[in-house]
Scaffold this motif. Structure first.
Motif, PDB file in Angstrom:
ATOM      1  N   GLU A 135     -17.003  24.409   0.608  1.00  0.00           N
ATOM      2  CA  GLU A 135     -17.446  24.649   1.979  1.00  0.00           C
ATOM      3  C   GLU A 135     -17.966  23.365   2.609  1.00  0.00           C
ATOM      4  N   ASP A 136     -18.629  22.514   1.830  1.00  0.00           N
ATOM      5  CA  ASP A 136     -19.114  21.230   2.356  1.00  0.00           C
ATOM      6  C   ASP A 136     -17.954  20.366   2.840  1.00  0.00           C
ATOM      7  N   GLU A 137     -16.862  20.308   2.075  1.00  0.00           N
ATOM      8  CA  GLU A 137     -15.693  19.515   2.489  1.00  0.00           C
ATOM      9  C   GLU A 137     -15.092  20.083   3.768  1.00  0.00           C
ATOM     10  N   ARG A 138     -15.021  21.406   3.866  1.00  0.00           N
ATOM     11  CA  ARG A 138     -14.493  22.036   5.083  1.00  0.00           C
ATOM     12  C   ARG A 138     -15.360  21.690   6.285  1.00  0.00           C
ATOM     13  N   THR A 139     -16.668  21.792   6.118  1.00  0.00           N
ATOM     14  CA  THR A 139     -17.604  21.519   7.210  1.00  0.00           C
ATOM     15  C   THR A 139     -17.516  20.063   7.655  1.00  0.00           C
ATOM     16  N   ILE A 140     -17.439  19.153   6.719  1.00  0.00           N
ATOM     17  CA  ILE A 140     -17.375  17.730   7.054  1.00  0.00           C
ATOM     18  C   ILE A 140     -16.062  17.407   7.760  1.00  0.00           C
ATOM     19  N   PHE A 141     -14.950  17.958   7.265  1.00  0.00           N
ATOM     20  CA  PHE A 141     -13.661  17.682   7.892  1.00  0.00           C
ATOM     21  C   PHE A 141     -13.624  18.221   9.320  1.00  0.00           C
ATOM     22  N   THR A 142     -14.100  19.439   9.525  1.00  0.00           N
ATOM     23  CA  THR A 142     -14.102  19.981  10.890  1.00  0.00           C
ATOM     24  C   THR A 142     -15.066  19.185  11.773  1.00  0.00           C
ATOM     25  N   GLY A 143     -16.153  18.683  11.189  1.00  0.00           N
ATOM     26  CA  GLY A 143     -17.091  17.850  11.944  1.00  0.00           C
ATOM     27  C   GLY A 143     -16.475  16.530  12.378  1.00  0.00           C
ATOM     28  N   CYS A 144     -15.443  16.096  11.664  1.00  0.00           N
ATOM     29  CA  CYS A 144     -14.716  14.864  12.027  1.00  0.00           C
ATOM     30  C   CYS A 144     -13.589  15.155  13.020  1.00  0.00           C
TER      31      CYS A 144
END
Length: 166
Positions: A135-144
């Motif tokens: 979930e952290d990777e998903r959140t960071i990617f969408t934040g980018c």
């Protein structure tokens, strides 16, 4: 945003090596894959060079004329250069998980991801993050700015196709 249509989650993503572009059967409208061309995306995973594949753009045009889509794979891997984007002019770009891993702690990786998102938007090419496992990777990617992802965060590989979890 108005991006080219990209295969659905059920569409096969088939890896294509540069040498396979010389196989005349690949371009045969009567070949077994031809009736499904509009559902298939060929991923060019090894950066082809003009020396390896003369008239590379002509090969890409022939495949697109049959309805296939083209993606460049492994962008961000140590042996894949951005020059492949200029050569292939892909419909999709797959972001290698090695660039994606541990980006929560590395500002430079987040900066590169944001730049690739903008670059792909400018090129009218979809950017897909591979190996999104948490979930952290998903959140960071969408934040980018990214929005297309695949990985264990959504579903484990299975047959028949699993129902992804968003």
């Amino acid at each position: 945003r108005d991006l080219p249509s990209f295969p659905t989650r059920h569409s096969p993503d088939l890896e294509l090596q540069p040498a396979e572009l010389f196989d005349d059967d690949l371009y045969d409208p009567g070949a077994p894959l031809a009736p499904f061309a509009d559902q298939i995306c060929f991923e060019i995973s090894q950066s082809p060079t003009q020396a390896q594949v003369p008239e590379f753009r002509a090969h890409m045009q022939r495949l697109r004329a049959l309805g296939y889509r083209i993606a460049v794979g492994d962008i961000g891997a140590a042996d894949t250069g951005l020059g492949s984007l200029a050569l292939v002019e892909p419909d999709g770009v797959k972001l290698d998980m090695s660039l994606f891993r541990n980006m929560e702690s590395l500002r430079v990786k987040r900066t590169l991801i944001r730049a690739l998102v903008r670059l792909c938007e400018d090129l009218e090419s979809s950017l897909i993050a591979t190996g999104v496992d948490s979930e952290d990777e998903r959140t960071i990617f969408t934040g980018c700015g990214g929005d297309l992802m695949q990985g264990l965060r959504f579903a484990e590989p299975a047959f028949p196709f699993p129902t992804p979890s968003f």
